[in-house]
Scaffold this motif. Structure first.
Motif, PDB file in Angstrom:
ATOM      1  N   GLN A   9       0.843  -1.183   0.000  1.00 29.90           N
ATOM      2  CA  GLN A   9       0.000   0.000   0.000  1.00 29.90           C
ATOM      3  C   GLN A   9       0.878   1.232   0.000  1.00 29.90           C
ATOM      4  O   GLN A   9       0.850   2.043   0.895  1.00 29.90           O
ATOM      5  CB  GLN A   9      -0.849   0.013   1.254  1.00 29.90           C
ATOM      6  CG  GLN A   9      -2.014  -0.913   1.139  1.00 29.90           C
ATOM      7  CD  GLN A   9      -3.304  -0.151   1.122  1.00 29.90           C
ATOM      8  OE1 GLN A   9      -3.614   0.587   2.008  1.00 29.90           O
ATOM      9  NE2 GLN A   9      -4.059  -0.312   0.078  1.00 29.90           N
ATOM     10  N   ASP A  26      -1.985  10.857   4.754  1.00 31.54           N
ATOM     11  CA  ASP A  26      -1.910   9.410   4.742  1.00 31.54           C
ATOM     12  C   ASP A  26      -0.927   8.961   5.816  1.00 31.54           C
ATOM     13  O   ASP A  26      -1.213   8.977   6.953  1.00 31.54           O
ATOM     14  CB  ASP A  26      -1.444   8.949   3.369  1.00 31.54           C
ATOM     15  CG  ASP A  26      -0.301   9.785   2.873  1.00 31.54           C
ATOM     16  OD1 ASP A  26       0.809   9.296   2.849  1.00 31.54           O
ATOM     17  OD2 ASP A  26      -0.553  10.980   2.532  1.00 31.54           O
ATOM     18  N   THR A  45      -4.218   6.103   0.946  1.00 29.85           N
ATOM     19  CA  THR A  45      -5.342   5.405   1.568  1.00 29.85           C
ATOM     20  C   THR A  45      -6.602   6.265   1.547  1.00 29.85           C
ATOM     21  O   THR A  45      -7.700   5.767   1.335  1.00 29.85           O
ATOM     22  CB  THR A  45      -4.999   5.045   3.024  1.00 29.85           C
ATOM     23  OG1 THR A  45      -4.214   6.078   3.595  1.00 29.85           O
ATOM     24  CG2 THR A  45      -4.232   3.755   3.072  1.00 29.85           C
ATOM     25  N   GLU A  46      -6.398   7.530   1.733  1.00 27.78           N
ATOM     26  CA  GLU A  46      -7.551   8.431   1.723  1.00 27.78           C
ATOM     27  C   GLU A  46      -8.164   8.452   0.332  1.00 27.78           C
ATOM     28  O   GLU A  46      -9.377   8.401   0.171  1.00 27.78           O
ATOM     29  CB  GLU A  46      -7.120   9.851   2.110  1.00 27.78           C
ATOM     30  CG  GLU A  46      -7.172  10.109   3.596  1.00 27.78           C
ATOM     31  CD  GLU A  46      -6.144   9.269   4.340  1.00 27.78           C
ATOM     32  OE1 GLU A  46      -6.338   9.059   5.517  1.00 27.78           O
ATOM     33  OE2 GLU A  46      -5.162   8.819   3.726  1.00 27.78           O
ATOM     34  N   ARG A  49      -9.982   5.382  -0.281  1.00 28.93           N
ATOM     35  CA  ARG A  49     -11.223   5.334   0.480  1.00 28.93           C
ATOM     36  C   ARG A  49     -12.312   6.144  -0.225  1.00 28.93           C
ATOM     37  O   ARG A  49     -13.442   5.697  -0.385  1.00 28.93           O
ATOM     38  CB  ARG A  49     -10.972   5.887   1.879  1.00 28.93           C
ATOM     39  CG  ARG A  49     -12.231   5.886   2.716  1.00 28.93           C
ATOM     40  CD  ARG A  49     -11.885   5.967   4.185  1.00 28.93           C
ATOM     41  NE  ARG A  49     -10.937   7.049   4.473  1.00 28.93           N
ATOM     42  CZ  ARG A  49     -10.346   7.206   5.649  1.00 28.93           C
ATOM     43  NH1 ARG A  49     -10.570   6.338   6.611  1.00 28.93           N
ATOM     44  NH2 ARG A  49      -9.535   8.211   5.849  1.00 28.93           N
ATOM     45  N   LYS A  52     -13.474   4.397  -3.361  1.00 30.80           N
ATOM     46  CA  LYS A  52     -14.372   3.283  -3.069  1.00 30.80           C
ATOM     47  C   LYS A  52     -15.723   3.778  -2.589  1.00 30.80           C
ATOM     48  O   LYS A  52     -16.759   3.170  -2.866  1.00 30.80           O
ATOM     49  CB  LYS A  52     -13.735   2.372  -2.003  1.00 30.80           C
ATOM     50  CG  LYS A  52     -12.587   1.565  -2.573  1.00 30.80           C
ATOM     51  CD  LYS A  52     -12.084   0.537  -1.575  1.00 30.80           C
ATOM     52  CE  LYS A  52     -11.003  -0.322  -2.212  1.00 30.80           C
ATOM     53  NZ  LYS A  52     -10.432  -1.312  -1.286  1.00 30.80           N
ATOM     54  N   GLU A  53     -15.678   4.850  -1.887  1.00 31.78           N
ATOM     55  CA  GLU A  53     -16.934   5.440  -1.440  1.00 31.78           C
ATOM     56  C   GLU A  53     -17.788   5.762  -2.653  1.00 31.78           C
ATOM     57  O   GLU A  53     -18.964   5.441  -2.720  1.00 31.78           O
ATOM     58  CB  GLU A  53     -16.657   6.721  -0.649  1.00 31.78           C
ATOM     59  CG  GLU A  53     -16.470   6.496   0.837  1.00 31.78           C
ATOM     60  CD  GLU A  53     -17.783   6.119   1.506  1.00 31.78           C
ATOM     61  OE1 GLU A  53     -17.735   5.268   2.399  1.00 31.78           O
ATOM     62  OE2 GLU A  53     -18.831   6.669   1.133  1.00 31.78           O
ATOM     63  N   ILE A 128     -16.872  11.235   2.880  1.00 35.66           N
ATOM     64  CA  ILE A 128     -15.811  10.963   1.940  1.00 35.66           C
ATOM     65  C   ILE A 128     -14.583  11.793   2.161  1.00 35.66           C
ATOM     66  O   ILE A 128     -13.492  11.353   1.999  1.00 35.66           O
ATOM     67  CB  ILE A 128     -16.279  11.251   0.518  1.00 35.66           C
ATOM     68  CG1 ILE A 128     -17.773  11.262   0.507  1.00 35.66           C
ATOM     69  CG2 ILE A 128     -15.713  10.252  -0.421  1.00 35.66           C
ATOM     70  CD1 ILE A 128     -18.306  11.518  -0.799  1.00 35.66           C
TER      71      ILE A 128
END
Lengths: 199, 199
Positions: A9, A26, A45-46, A49, A52-53, A128
């Motif tokens: 990651q 991050d 990662t943010e 996220r 994906k949101e 988000i």
DNA sequence: ACGATATGAATGAATG
DNA sequence: CATTCATTCATATCGT
């Protein structure tokens, strides 16, 4: 259990090129040595996220150029990102989901992914952008990333438009708002010398 | 320094014969003889042999969907395996072959197993595993891995029939007049021409 | 035990 | 949208 499915990651990479953040955004798992000196985008990662949101909660699968811009703009806060990254991300994510289903299921043919359609403004509880408060009131309770009031609906089939046709409607849209030296899209203008399409 | 390429392959003859628990309970991976079902798939010798058979004798390099399922189904007899394993295996095998060949473009230009494509119409020899007939069991007749279609000579029907400029902005049934695709970043061909390789 | 190599797995980018 | 290429990570195994 579940001792896997969670591999590398690498966070964002700013090896001396453009340091626009790294302010605690991050660095969540910045333990692994990430020598991502590549040219390719490494989502934080943010960013993941949020993506994906949008993908799951909003049902965004093939965002339009318009949306892509917004999304990338929002995500840029968490790391370097360009429009094409967002574009590819959605394409890949969708493709892999399908492929996965295709490769895994053999006995069960009809078991689609449980994805609920966005109810136009059901995402009131959008979280988000944690840490980032959209200046635009947002009383409506809609994400700033998505289109306010009309995103998430049908997937506009225009992916190809990005590469093949330039069916832009030339809307004198006062984009602006970016004070960054990056313009809207870092994608610049990739003048291609090839224009052959099997049609 | 001689980079001897040892093709070491753990021949963990599917100790379970048909299926290895894979229950994350036992982590005794210290022994070679023991199934080190850590996290990733460990192909058995039989599986590898079949895969290579398919790869070299049949010229299978990128099986798609149906083929992968068939292959995995056949290989499952020799150990636990999933569709994605087969998929990744071929992907990796092809990639590494290419990479190897690419890297040794000066040191030793010895032919690296020039994979020959099946001269079309020759996959009748569906006997992938010569030496032992894969018990066709009785039901699932998936032993025909060898002739899983006509791969090799453009058998894959590319149904790339899509409408280029079909940006149907349907769905925008909200108050929005119509969303104008303001800006489109051209993702057609990023002629970066930049492919630095650092290692 | 550590480093090198091999290889499964994942994903960004690109093409057709 | 499906398929493929390229890179990279992760882990196992072997060599020293």
């Amino acid at each position: 259990m579940v001792p896997h499915q969670q591999q590398q990651q690498q966070q964002q990479n700013q090896l001396g090129s453009n340091d626009q953040d790294s302010s605690g955004g991050d660095s969540g798992k910045g333990s692994i040595l990430c020598r991502q000196s590549s040219t390719r985008w490494s989502p934080t990662t943010e960013q993941i996220r949020i993506l994906k949101e949008l993908y799951y909660n909003n049902g965004v699968r093939s965002p339009s150029g318009d949306q892509i811009q917004r999304i990338s703009a929002t995500l840029r806060q968490y790391g370097k990102i360009e429009g094409k990254n967002v574009f590819y991300w959605f394409q890949n994510h969708k493709a892999r989901e399908r492929q996965k289903t295709r490769l895994s299921s053999s006995t069960t043919h009809h078991h689609h992914v449980p994805m609920h359609k966005p109810t136009s403004s059901t995402l009131a509880n959008n979280n988000i952008a944690p840490g980032y408060s959209p200046s635009s009131s947002s009383s409506t309770g809609v994400i700033t990333v998505g289109q306010i009031g009309n995103f998430g609906y049908g997937s506009i089939t225009m992916e190809k438009s990005f590469r093949e046709c330039s069916i832009s409607a030339y809307g004198s849209r006062t984009e602006s708002a970016y004070s960054s030296p990056y313009d809207f899209f870092e994608t610049k203008r990739f003048i291609n010398g090839k224009h052959e399409e099997g049609q």
